[in-house]
Design a protein around this motif. Structure first.
Motif, PDB file in Angstrom:
ATOM      1  N   ALA A  17       0.834  -1.205   0.000  1.00 19.75           N
ATOM      2  CA  ALA A  17       0.000   0.000   0.000  1.00 19.75           C
ATOM      3  C   ALA A  17       0.866   1.252   0.000  1.00 19.75           C
ATOM      4  O   ALA A  17       0.566   2.231  -0.698  1.00 19.75           O
ATOM      5  CB  ALA A  17      -0.940  -0.006   1.200  1.00 19.75           C
ATOM      6  N   TRP A  65     -10.697   3.516  -2.275  1.00 23.03           N
ATOM      7  CA  TRP A  65      -9.592   3.954  -1.420  1.00 23.03           C
ATOM      8  C   TRP A  65      -9.054   5.296  -1.914  1.00 23.03           C
ATOM      9  O   TRP A  65      -8.868   5.524  -3.099  1.00 23.03           O
ATOM     10  CB  TRP A  65      -8.496   2.884  -1.433  1.00 23.03           C
ATOM     11  CG  TRP A  65      -7.285   3.162  -0.609  1.00 23.03           C
ATOM     12  CD1 TRP A  65      -7.254   3.639   0.669  1.00 23.03           C
ATOM     13  CD2 TRP A  65      -5.925   2.966  -0.983  1.00 23.03           C
ATOM     14  NE1 TRP A  65      -5.959   3.734   1.105  1.00 23.03           N
ATOM     15  CE2 TRP A  65      -5.123   3.332   0.114  1.00 23.03           C
ATOM     16  CE3 TRP A  65      -5.305   2.506  -2.137  1.00 23.03           C
ATOM     17  CZ2 TRP A  65      -3.730   3.259   0.086  1.00 23.03           C
ATOM     18  CZ3 TRP A  65      -3.921   2.427  -2.161  1.00 23.03           C
ATOM     19  CH2 TRP A  65      -3.151   2.805  -1.064  1.00 23.03           C
ATOM     20  N   LEU A  73      -6.754   1.894   3.980  1.00 24.39           N
ATOM     21  CA  LEU A  73      -7.055   0.765   3.093  1.00 24.39           C
ATOM     22  C   LEU A  73      -7.501  -0.447   3.901  1.00 24.39           C
ATOM     23  O   LEU A  73      -8.491  -1.103   3.552  1.00 24.39           O
ATOM     24  CB  LEU A  73      -5.836   0.415   2.244  1.00 24.39           C
ATOM     25  CG  LEU A  73      -5.964  -0.849   1.384  1.00 24.39           C
ATOM     26  CD1 LEU A  73      -7.099  -0.713   0.378  1.00 24.39           C
ATOM     27  CD2 LEU A  73      -4.657  -1.147   0.691  1.00 24.39           C
TER      28      LEU A  73
END
Length: 140
Positions: A17, A65, A73
């Protein structure tokens, strides 16, 4: 149904991420999230998805997101899975909860020690009060 992701899976998702935030590559992130789940977990999720599969589900999650941070997330993923009656847990969170519980126990023990000290202080004050009364009696 409950799904628990281990520390390794959580670490993989967080790192991926962060890379996606920096580089804007959500395809790799989607694949990494997919790989964080076991085949059995994916099959169970697929059964709950109507007319979709887990990969499409992850695409939708990533579209929702904001691409700001990994925690957001994970919260979004947890929220979207809860809509399917799937409770997503993280092994790290369980360990943190256990640590918090242990810390609370320590705080309770400290309180007991404080109570004992308070009782001793009260007894000392009573002794001084008795001495003061005796001195007053002697003065008269």
């Amino acid at each position: 149904m409950e799904i628990t992701l281990d520390k390794k899976a959580l670490k993989l998702i967080r790192a991926s991420a962060e890379d996606a935030v920096e580089e804007g590559d959500t395809e790799t992130l989607r694949e990494d999230i997919y790989e964080a789940f076991s085949e059995d977990q994916i099959e169970q999720i697929d059964r709950r998805l109507e007319g979709s599969d887990f990969m499409e589900f992850l695409t939708d999650v990533l579209e929702d997101w904001s691409h700001d941070d990994a925690d957001e997330l994970l919260e979004l993923l947890e929220s979207k899975l809860s809509e399917l009656d799937i409770d997503l847990r993280f092994e790290k969170a369980a360990a943190a909860a256990a640590a918090d519980e242990e810390e609370e126990d320590d705080d309770f023990d400290d309180d007991e020690d404080d109570d004992e000290e308070d009782e001793e202080d009260d007894e000392d004050e009573e002794d001084f009060d008795e001495l003061d009364e005796e001195e007053e009696d002697d003065d008269e």
